[in-house]
Write a protein that holds these residues in place. Structure first.
Motif, PDB file in Angstrom:
ATOM      1  N   UNK A 183     -11.679   0.017  -0.345  1.00 42.70           N
ATOM      2  CA  UNK A 183     -11.254  -0.258   1.033  1.00 42.70           C
ATOM      3  C   UNK A 183     -10.921   1.010   1.812  1.00 42.70           C
ATOM      4  N   UNK A 184     -11.113   2.177   1.189  1.00 39.12           N
ATOM      5  CA  UNK A 184     -10.744   3.436   1.862  1.00 39.12           C
ATOM      6  C   UNK A 184     -11.346   3.574   3.270  1.00 39.12           C
ATOM      7  N   UNK A 185     -12.633   3.173   3.458  1.00 44.70           N
ATOM      8  CA  UNK A 185     -13.211   3.376   4.795  1.00 44.70           C
ATOM      9  C   UNK A 185     -12.437   2.658   5.899  1.00 44.70           C
ATOM     10  N   UNK A 186     -11.701   1.585   5.547  1.00 49.38           N
ATOM     11  CA  UNK A 186     -11.014   0.827   6.601  1.00 49.38           C
ATOM     12  C   UNK A 186      -9.495   1.026   6.583  1.00 49.38           C
ATOM     13  N   UNK A 187      -9.002   1.980   5.789  1.00 50.80           N
ATOM     14  CA  UNK A 187      -7.541   2.145   5.694  1.00 50.80           C
ATOM     15  C   UNK A 187      -6.969   3.039   6.794  1.00 50.80           C
ATOM     16  N   UNK A 188      -7.854   3.632   7.591  1.00 52.07           N
ATOM     17  CA  UNK A 188      -7.416   4.447   8.717  1.00 52.07           C
ATOM     18  C   UNK A 188      -6.570   5.648   8.274  1.00 52.07           C
ATOM     19  N   UNK A 189      -7.024   6.314   7.211  1.00 56.86           N
ATOM     20  CA  UNK A 189      -6.302   7.492   6.719  1.00 56.86           C
ATOM     21  C   UNK A 189      -6.926   8.750   7.304  1.00 56.86           C
ATOM     22  N   UNK A 190      -6.096   9.771   7.490  1.00 56.16           N
ATOM     23  CA  UNK A 190      -6.612  11.100   7.864  1.00 56.16           C
ATOM     24  C   UNK A 190      -7.515  11.579   6.735  1.00 56.16           C
ATOM     25  N   UNK A 191      -8.619  12.249   7.017  1.00 56.57           N
ATOM     26  CA  UNK A 191      -9.488  12.707   5.918  1.00 56.57           C
ATOM     27  C   UNK A 191      -8.794  13.732   5.011  1.00 56.57           C
ATOM     28  N   UNK A 192      -9.335  13.864   3.802  1.00 59.52           N
ATOM     29  CA  UNK A 192      -8.691  14.678   2.771  1.00 59.52           C
ATOM     30  C   UNK A 192      -9.492  15.951   2.474  1.00 59.52           C
ATOM     31  N   UNK A 234      -4.458  18.381   2.091  1.00 60.84           N
ATOM     32  CA  UNK A 234      -4.285  16.946   1.833  1.00 60.84           C
ATOM     33  C   UNK A 234      -5.144  16.515   0.656  1.00 60.84           C
ATOM     34  N   UNK A 235      -4.473  15.990  -0.399  1.00 57.51           N
ATOM     35  CA  UNK A 235      -5.204  15.522  -1.579  1.00 57.51           C
ATOM     36  C   UNK A 235      -5.014  14.018  -1.730  1.00 57.51           C
ATOM     37  N   UNK A 236      -6.078  13.350  -2.173  1.00 55.45           N
ATOM     38  CA  UNK A 236      -6.014  11.920  -2.487  1.00 55.45           C
ATOM     39  C   UNK A 236      -6.300  11.754  -3.975  1.00 55.45           C
ATOM     40  N   UNK A 237      -5.474  10.958  -4.652  1.00 53.76           N
ATOM     41  CA  UNK A 237      -5.783  10.615  -6.038  1.00 53.76           C
ATOM     42  C   UNK A 237      -6.139   9.130  -6.043  1.00 53.76           C
ATOM     43  N   UNK A 238      -7.429   8.852  -6.219  1.00 54.47           N
ATOM     44  CA  UNK A 238      -7.936   7.480  -6.082  1.00 54.47           C
ATOM     45  C   UNK A 238      -8.027   6.835  -7.457  1.00 54.47           C
ATOM     46  N   UNK A 239      -7.270   5.771  -7.665  1.00 58.50           N
ATOM     47  CA  UNK A 239      -7.164   5.175  -8.998  1.00 58.50           C
ATOM     48  C   UNK A 239      -6.289   6.076  -9.851  1.00 58.50           C
ATOM     49  N   UNK A 240      -5.096   6.352  -9.348  1.00 55.41           N
ATOM     50  CA  UNK A 240      -4.229   7.383  -9.946  1.00 55.41           C
ATOM     51  C   UNK A 240      -3.546   6.974 -11.236  1.00 55.41           C
ATOM     52  N   UNK A 241      -3.630   5.685 -11.607  1.00 58.13           N
ATOM     53  CA  UNK A 241      -3.039   5.235 -12.870  1.00 58.13           C
ATOM     54  C   UNK A 241      -1.559   5.561 -12.941  1.00 58.13           C
ATOM     55  N   UNK A 242      -1.120   6.057 -14.097  1.00 51.10           N
ATOM     56  CA  UNK A 242       0.301   6.357 -14.275  1.00 51.10           C
ATOM     57  C   UNK A 242       0.654   7.770 -13.813  1.00 51.10           C
ATOM     58  N   UNK A 243      -0.331   8.467 -13.207  1.00 49.14           N
ATOM     59  CA  UNK A 243       0.054   9.604 -12.387  1.00 49.14           C
ATOM     60  C   UNK A 243      -0.186  11.017 -12.881  1.00 49.14           C
ATOM     61  N   UNK A 244      -0.965  11.222 -13.941  1.00 51.89           N
ATOM     62  CA  UNK A 244      -1.112  12.598 -14.429  1.00 51.89           C
ATOM     63  C   UNK A 244      -1.615  13.549 -13.331  1.00 51.89           C
ATOM     64  N   UNK A 245      -2.702  13.171 -12.648  1.00 51.13           N
ATOM     65  CA  UNK A 245      -3.254  14.069 -11.623  1.00 51.13           C
ATOM     66  C   UNK A 245      -2.329  14.147 -10.412  1.00 51.13           C
ATOM     67  N   UNK A 246      -1.718  13.024 -10.062  1.00 47.95           N
ATOM     68  CA  UNK A 246      -0.822  13.002  -8.898  1.00 47.95           C
ATOM     69  C   UNK A 246       0.351  13.955  -9.109  1.00 47.95           C
TER      70      UNK A 246
END
Ligand SMILES: C[S@@+](CC[C@H](N)C(=O)[O-])C[C@H]1O[C@@H](n2cnc3c(N)ncnc32)[C@H](O)[C@@H]1O
Length: 418
Positions: A122-131, A55-67
Motif C-alpha cells: 500500500x506504500x504508493x497510496x500512503x502519502x509518504x515523503x519519498x525516501x 530518510x530511511x524506510x524499513x519495509x517489513x521491519x519485523x522485530x527491528x534489527x535493521x530499524x
C-alpha cells in the motif's frame, strides 16, 4: 490494507526474528543490508553526509534489527547525537513485531523512528515523503508477487535514492522446500500453528540420514527458536531465488543492480583457479559470471544486493588521495595485529576455505584504517616510518589490500566534504 492473512497471522503469533528488548543494553545487532557505511559505499559512492537530513524506510521491519541499527547509526552520525538528521520509518503487518521494536527503541532512547502498521503493497497510496534509502530484508520472497512489492517500494524512492534487499538463495536452501511440502501434508490434521511446531520438532529428531534437509549444513536457523523454525519450515508463502531470477526481478522494477554482497561470493575465481575454465567464465557478461559462481558454490542461502536508478553508485578509488577506508564491524588494531606475521588472509565462506595473498604493508595499513584517515594521511604516516616509500608503490599495495578486504565486505570507502 493489502495483506495475505496467513502471513500476517504467522508473524503476529511468531514475531521474527525472536528478540528481547533487554538485550539492547548489551549489544547493537548490525548486518547487511543497511549498515550505514555499507549503504553509503554501495549506493552513494561513499559521499553521503549523514549529519544532513536522511530518510530511511524499513519495509517489513519485523522485530527491528535493521530499524534499530539504522536509527542508532544515524543518531550517532548526527551532529547533536540525538538523531535529528537521520529519520527511520518502520512498516510491518505485525503489531506484535512492532511492539518489540518500540521496546527496543525505548531501551536505547532512540527518538528518530516513526512506526507504521500496514502492508508495503500500500506504500504508493500512503502519502509518504519519498525516501533516500529503503531496507527490505527477507520480505519480498514472502509476497504473492515480489515484483509488485518491489514496484511499491520504488514508488516511494527518491530519484537519487537506493534500496537494500535480501531474498533467499535457492541452492543454499537445498532440502528446505521438500521439507515444507512434507510438513504441509503431515500437518493437515493440526488445528494450530503451535501444534505444527510440535509436530515439526518431532519430525526433525527422526529424519533419515539421507534426507536432503538433514544433509544441508548451511540451514540451521530453526535451531534458534520456534519463530525461526516457523519462518523456515512452516511458512505459507516462501520462494527462493537464483542469481538470474534476482536479475529478472530487478529488471522488472527498472532499477539497476549496483552490487551483491559479499562480492567475493559472486566471483568465479573464488571457486576455480584453472586458467582455461576462468578464461571461459570471464568471457561471460557479469551477471552470468555471478550465476556460474553461485552454481559452483551451491551454498548461498540468501542474496543481499543494492539497487538504484543510477549506474556507478559504488565507491571506488578514482580519487584515491581523498578516499577514507573504513572497516565494517572490525577493529583496525585487532586486524593489524592478526596480519603482523602473515602474508595471506585465511577465511572460510560457508565451507569454502579461502587463502588470500596480502601485500607487505597490510598490517601497517590496517592499523591506520580508522574511518578518519584518508589515503594521503595513511601514506604520510607510513612515509614517516620509511622515507623511501613512494605514493605509487603505496597505492599499489593499498589496492591489493583493499581488493581482498572489500571483496569480503569488510572494508568500505567514504569521501568527506563533497
Ligand atoms: C522474515 S521477516 C523479516 C523481518 C526483518 N526484515 C528482518 O530481516 O529481520 C518478514 C517480515 O515481513 C513482514 N511482512 C510480510 N508481508 C508484508 C507486507 N506485505 N507488508 C509489510 N510487512 C510484511 C512480516 O510481518 C515480517 O515481520
Amino acid at each position: 490494507m493489502t495483506v495475505q492473512p496467513e502471513v500476517q497471522d504467522q508473524y503476529e503469533a511468531y514475531p521474527y526474528p525472536s528478540r528481547n528488548p533487554a538485550d539492547e543494553q548489551k549489544r547493537l545487532i548490525t548486518g547487511s543490508p543497511s549498515n550505514l557505511a555499507e549503504l553509503n559505499h554501495y549506493l552513494f559512492a561513499g559521499k553521503r553526509d549523514f549529519s544532513k537530513p536522511f530518510r530511511a524506510l524499513v519495509a517489513g521491519g519485523g522485530t527491528g534489527d535493521a530499524t534499530i541499527m539504522l536509527a542508532q547509526q544515524l543518531a550517532d552520525a548526527s551532529k547533536d547525537g540525538k538523531g535529528q538528521a537521520g529519520q527511520v520509518t518502520y512498516l510491518d503487518l505485525s503489531s506484535a513485531s512492532r511492539a518489540i521494536v518500540e521496546a527496543r527503541a525505548k531501551a536505547r532512547g532512540l527518538n528518530n523512528i516513526t512506526f507504521l502498521s500496514g502492508s508495503l503493497l500500500d506504500l504508493p497510496s500512503l502519502d509518504l515523503e519519498p525516501f533516500d534509502y529503503i531496507d527490505c530484508c527477507g520480505v519480498l520472497h514472502h509476497l504473492t508477487s515480489p515484483a509488485l512489492g518491489l514496484k511499491a517500494l520504488t514508488s516511494v524512492l527518491k530519484e537519487d535514492g537506493g534500496i537494500g534487499i535480501m531474498v533467499y538463495g535457492q541452492y543454499g536452501r537445498e532440502g528446505v522446500y521438500p521439507m515444507q511440502d512434507l510438513l504441509r501434508s503431515l500437518g493437515k490434521e493440526c488445528s494450530s500453528l503451535a501444534e505444527k511446531v510440535k509436530l515439526t520438532r518431532r519430525l526433525l529428531e527422526k529424519l533419515p540420514p539421507t534426507n536432503s534437509f538433514n544433509r544441508n549444513p548451511f540451514v540451521i536457523d530453526h535451531k534458534a527458536s520456534d519463530a525461526e523454525l516457523v519462518d523456515l519450515l512452516l511458512h505459507s508463502c516462501d520462494r527462493a531465488y537464483t542469481v538470474p531470477q534476482v536479475a529478472d526481478l530487478v529488471a522488472s522494477s527498472g532499477l539497476e543492480l549496483t552490487a551483491f554482497v559479499e562480492p567475493i561470493r559472486y566471483k568465479v575465481e573464488t571457486y576455480v583457479k584453472d586458467a582455461k575454465l576462468l578464461q571461459h567464465a570471464h568471457a561471460l557478461p557479469p551477471i552470468e559470471q555471478a550465476a556460474v559462481a553461485e552454481k559452483l558454490a551451491s551454498n548461498m542461502k540468501l542474496h543481499v544486493f543494492y539497487l538504484s536508478r543510477r549506474k556507478d553508485t559504488v565507491a571506488d578509488l578514482s580519487q584515491a588521495e581523498k578516499a577514507i577506508p573504513i572497516f565494517r564491524e572490525m577493529q583496525p588494531d585487532v586486524i593489524a595485529k592478526s596480519l603482523q606475521k602473515t602474508s595471506a588472509l585465511k577465511s572460510n565462506l560457508d565451507g569454502i576455505p579461502l587463502n588470500l595473498p596480502l601485500p607487505r604493508l597490510s598490517s601497517a595499513i590496517a592499523k591506520r584504517c580508522d574511518g578518519k584517515n584518508n589515503l594521503s594521511d595513511i601514506f604520510a604516516e607510513l612515509k614517516e616510518l620509511d622515507a623511501r616509500l613512494e605514493w605509487d608503490k603505496f597505492l599499489q599495495q593499498f589496492k591489493e589490500f583493499y581488493r581482498v578486504f572489500n571483496n569480503l565486505n569488510h572494508l568500505l570507502l567514504r569521501y568527506d566534504d563533497n
